[in-house]
Design a protein around this motif. Structure first.
Motif, short mmCIF file in Angstrom:
data_model
loop_
_atom_site.label_atom_id
_atom_site.label_comp_id
_atom_site.label_asym_id
_atom_site.label_seq_id
_atom_site.Cartn_x
_atom_site.Cartn_y
_atom_site.Cartn_z
N MET C 79 -22.74 -5.89 35.43
CA MET C 79 -23.57 -5.78 34.21
C MET C 79 -23.81 -4.31 33.87
SD MET C 79 -24.59 -7.95 32.07
CE MET C 79 -25.68 -8.09 30.64
N ASP C 105 -17.33 8.99 23.99
CA ASP C 105 -16.19 8.25 23.46
C ASP C 105 -14.91 8.62 24.20
OD1 ASP C 105 -17.97 7.25 21.54
OD2 ASP C 105 -17.63 9.00 20.27
N ASP C 123 -18.14 0.23 26.40
CA ASP C 123 -19.21 -0.15 25.46
C ASP C 123 -19.24 -1.66 25.35
OD1 ASP C 123 -21.13 1.22 23.35
OD2 ASP C 123 -20.34 -0.61 22.44
N VAL C 124 -20.43 -2.20 25.12
CA VAL C 124 -20.55 -3.65 24.99
C VAL C 124 -19.74 -4.20 23.81
CG1 VAL C 124 -22.74 -3.91 26.19
CG2 VAL C 124 -22.74 -3.37 23.75
N ALA C 125 -19.43 -3.34 22.84
CA ALA C 125 -18.64 -3.80 21.70
C ALA C 125 -17.28 -4.34 22.15
CB ALA C 125 -18.46 -2.68 20.69
N ASN C 126 -16.78 -3.83 23.27
CA ASN C 126 -15.46 -4.25 23.73
C ASN C 126 -15.52 -5.18 24.94
OD1 ASN C 126 -13.91 -2.61 21.84
ND2 ASN C 126 -14.85 -0.88 22.92
N PHE C 130 -19.89 -10.55 25.28
CA PHE C 130 -20.77 -10.53 24.11
C PHE C 130 -20.08 -11.10 22.87
CE2 PHE C 130 -22.36 -7.32 27.05
CZ PHE C 130 -23.58 -7.90 27.31
N GLN C 131 -18.91 -11.64 23.05
CA GLN C 131 -18.25 -12.41 22.01
C GLN C 131 -18.33 -13.90 22.31
OE1 GLN C 131 -17.12 -11.09 19.25
NE2 GLN C 131 -17.44 -8.98 19.91
N VAL C 153 -13.59 -6.99 15.91
CA VAL C 153 -14.37 -5.95 16.59
C VAL C 153 -13.45 -5.04 17.40
CG1 VAL C 153 -16.24 -5.47 18.22
CG2 VAL C 153 -16.35 -7.50 16.76
N GLU C 157 -12.64 -1.06 16.86
CA GLU C 157 -12.96 -0.13 17.94
C GLU C 157 -11.73 0.67 18.36
OE1 GLU C 157 -15.78 0.43 20.30
OE2 GLU C 157 -16.78 0.00 18.40
#
Lengths: 236, 236, 236, 236
Positions: C79, C105, C123-126, C130-131, C153, C157
């Motif tokens: 996590m 970055d 990053d949580v975007a990847n 979280f999808q 997403v 990114e």
């Protein structure tokens, strides 16, 4: 007051709001719209004793009559709540319809013991709160979505209801849908619907009256008695 | 009862619902569909003692036999729950298949000690509850999305499963997918699939029978023993 | 094991999984991939004493060496957790890089007191969790979305990172992205990237080695000391 | 510091951040931007006594003056919080405007007893936190969405505000919108807006000054007194 393409609407207003914002309440009626009741202070019916529920309903009706000079014909339970005495209380107090339940795709009649009231069913799919609401104090934080996402839901709901000859009720709140980016999209839809000759756009009170007339003429409206549970069932 | 493009379906029904809505249960069978079991009162298996689980399963089977005259061949655990005795209980009571687990993309056999049952795996991606459910009493309030968003998920899931020759199981609930705007989109998909000659649309019981036949013929079906944990592992 | 378009990957595996699924661990290395460590039992670093954290790290390394014959060069905190001693412990035990933090970055060097380790930021975007993650036991129930939504997403990114010459790290879990409908879309992206001559697709260990080489050659890599807070700051 | 297409912005910075990141604070002013206050440590106003709120405001102003040599003209309450004394405190300390409330689509004047301050209203629809935030420690885990989804919201909001001649305020956080994939899309929008001759892009302090000037010239700006509730109303 929020007007939308000149279409007459039903505004559900809690009694407290009528007392504290009398000009708003009066302007609804002055604008040719229907005003209907939505609890006294947005209290949830299942959290009240029957006495409390009756007292709040009485107070709400007094506020409507004193401030607006109107006895509301319709009711929507705050957060769609409906206790085991709500139906009876509404019938006793002369309400013609309720619009809180989700039991069908078309209007039906609710046998509440003390009589029948028209039920104009709704669904959370058409409630803008579940598109836009973001209220940290209600522990409901929501990713904010574009008006186009909500319209996609409403338009699909309308189209399907129209295809089966059902009832489509949009439940719109000022804090959500009166935001300009959202109101603009809604207005486009309402204009489209008002220009169609196969759609009847009307305040709920007129729809309820129509349902009663159909029932008197043909007896073809479904009559439902609410199966009522006061809590989760227990395992045997 | 909800029919979809004339396609035969499997309806999972809790025992309590069979007892309380006998006409619904009978109409499923009368319509040529399969009826299967889904707990007694949607109880979660991991919250029950083995004795409780057995008693509820027995009561559910009695309801099916008494009301519908059918002994169900299939089981789906409420909320996909499956305790360390569920498999054994299902085998003991003659169930031919379970459809609660998520252990593969194709059917497999579950070695439950007392024998083998066919497992027809599912996934939350194909459960309409995770598209549309909005139940404040379950502390699950969800932004309402358009049917097109759910269909995008189902269609991607179907296409990928078809490409690898897997099993695609849609888990649909009346309170979610029977809403007209959603049912209309689903029906389009089902019609498309039923017109294809490279897709086998069938009730789960027939698929389970096919899996057993393949296994008897070729022994090529994977046999799995469920690794079972009764709670989170503890750090050493 | 999940292969994707023949591209070599880094697989982060908890020590417990290495102990209990040794064939899986060995097949990662046999497949030409990098295996790296991800806690012992997915424990969160900030919930451990320094002694506990050290003991679990030691046990994890023993599992890797005993089962796979490999000492991992990389670490990702379960996590993304990282305690005030994690960096020092990693350096002491010869880790070359960490990939748990979100401080830039592009790769940078983390001065952990006992030395420097390369940080490959994420990053949580990847993170596909979280999808797609839907785990009621973690109190995380999520509306299920289509693979196309996640790809939108990831592709945004990737494109932005490529434009600035940064590092794009996809964090993929078998329970999420190995589902066929999702894996198919990911594979398309990986094939595209592997065919470009302006993209370097590599296991993280090779990227970390490159960062060190750049630093030795030019000293141009940013060195960061983690500002560490053990809890929320208090008002004065 | 994050620059966007050379457009001057207002940066809201907590006092603690000014104290601990003085170079960042100074570079904002050096870059021609406005620096404004955002609490001392992002404390919520409604959780403070009036004395605590005053002391934190004083300390924040001291930090701004000591570090940056600037007395901020504007304020945004952390998490948009605003207590029953916030307005009065802001007026007393010479703030010219607040930008925390959501009471209109255009600027208005807030009568705070001790005087009037300009209110530059915002909305969560334009707050990138509700697009991208994912902070497990705040119990806010969010499905990660593509920049295009957020831009769809912002663009609809901008267009509707422009159509009615209102105020559009984007609330952007470094941890959310400075991520490259998001910043790239925002920059495209800002470039578009800066090239239009019917849009006034300006720091909030300049807009507040304009509102005061309009009011002095024409008296046409709405003056509002905040209806203040310290908690939920009680049922009668």
């Amino acid at each position: 007051m929020y007007e939308c393409a000149g279409v007459r609407q039903t505004f559900f207003m809690p009694g407290w709001c009528v007392e504290n914002y009398p000009d708003m309440a009066r302007s609804i009626v002055a604008g040719g719209h229907e005003i209907a009741a939505h609890g006294y202070l947005h209290e949830f019916a299942h959290g009240l004793s029957p006495e409390e529920e009756r007292a709040l309903l009485t107070r709400t009706l007094e506020a409507f009559e004193r401030v607006v000079g109107v006895r509301p014909r319709g009711w929507r339970g705050p957060m769609y709540t409906f206790s085991d005495v709500t139906g009876e209380l509404l019938a006793e107090h002369g309400f013609e319809y309720d619009s809180s339940l989700m039991g069908d795709d078309a209007p039906y009649l609710l046998d509440v013991g003390a009589g029948e009231i028209v039920e104009l069913p709704v669904d959370v799919a058409n409630d803008d709160g579940f598109q836009y609401m973001n209220v940290i104090d209600l522990d409901y934080i929501s990713p904010q979505r574009a008006p186009a996402r909500a319209m996609e839901v409403y338009r699909a709901e309308f189209a399907a209801m129209h295809a089966i000859g059902g009832l489509w009720v949009a439940v719109l709140h000022p804090f959500a849908s009166a935001r300009p980016s959202r109101a603009a999209e809604l207005e486009k839809l309402v204009v489209e619907l008002s220009e169609r000759d196969d759609v009847w756009l009307a305040p709920l009170g007129e729809i309820a009256a129509h349902v009663r007339e159909v029932q008197e003429r043909s007896g073809s409206v479904r009559v439902e008695r609410l199966p009522f549970y006061t809590g989760p069932l227990e395992l045997p």
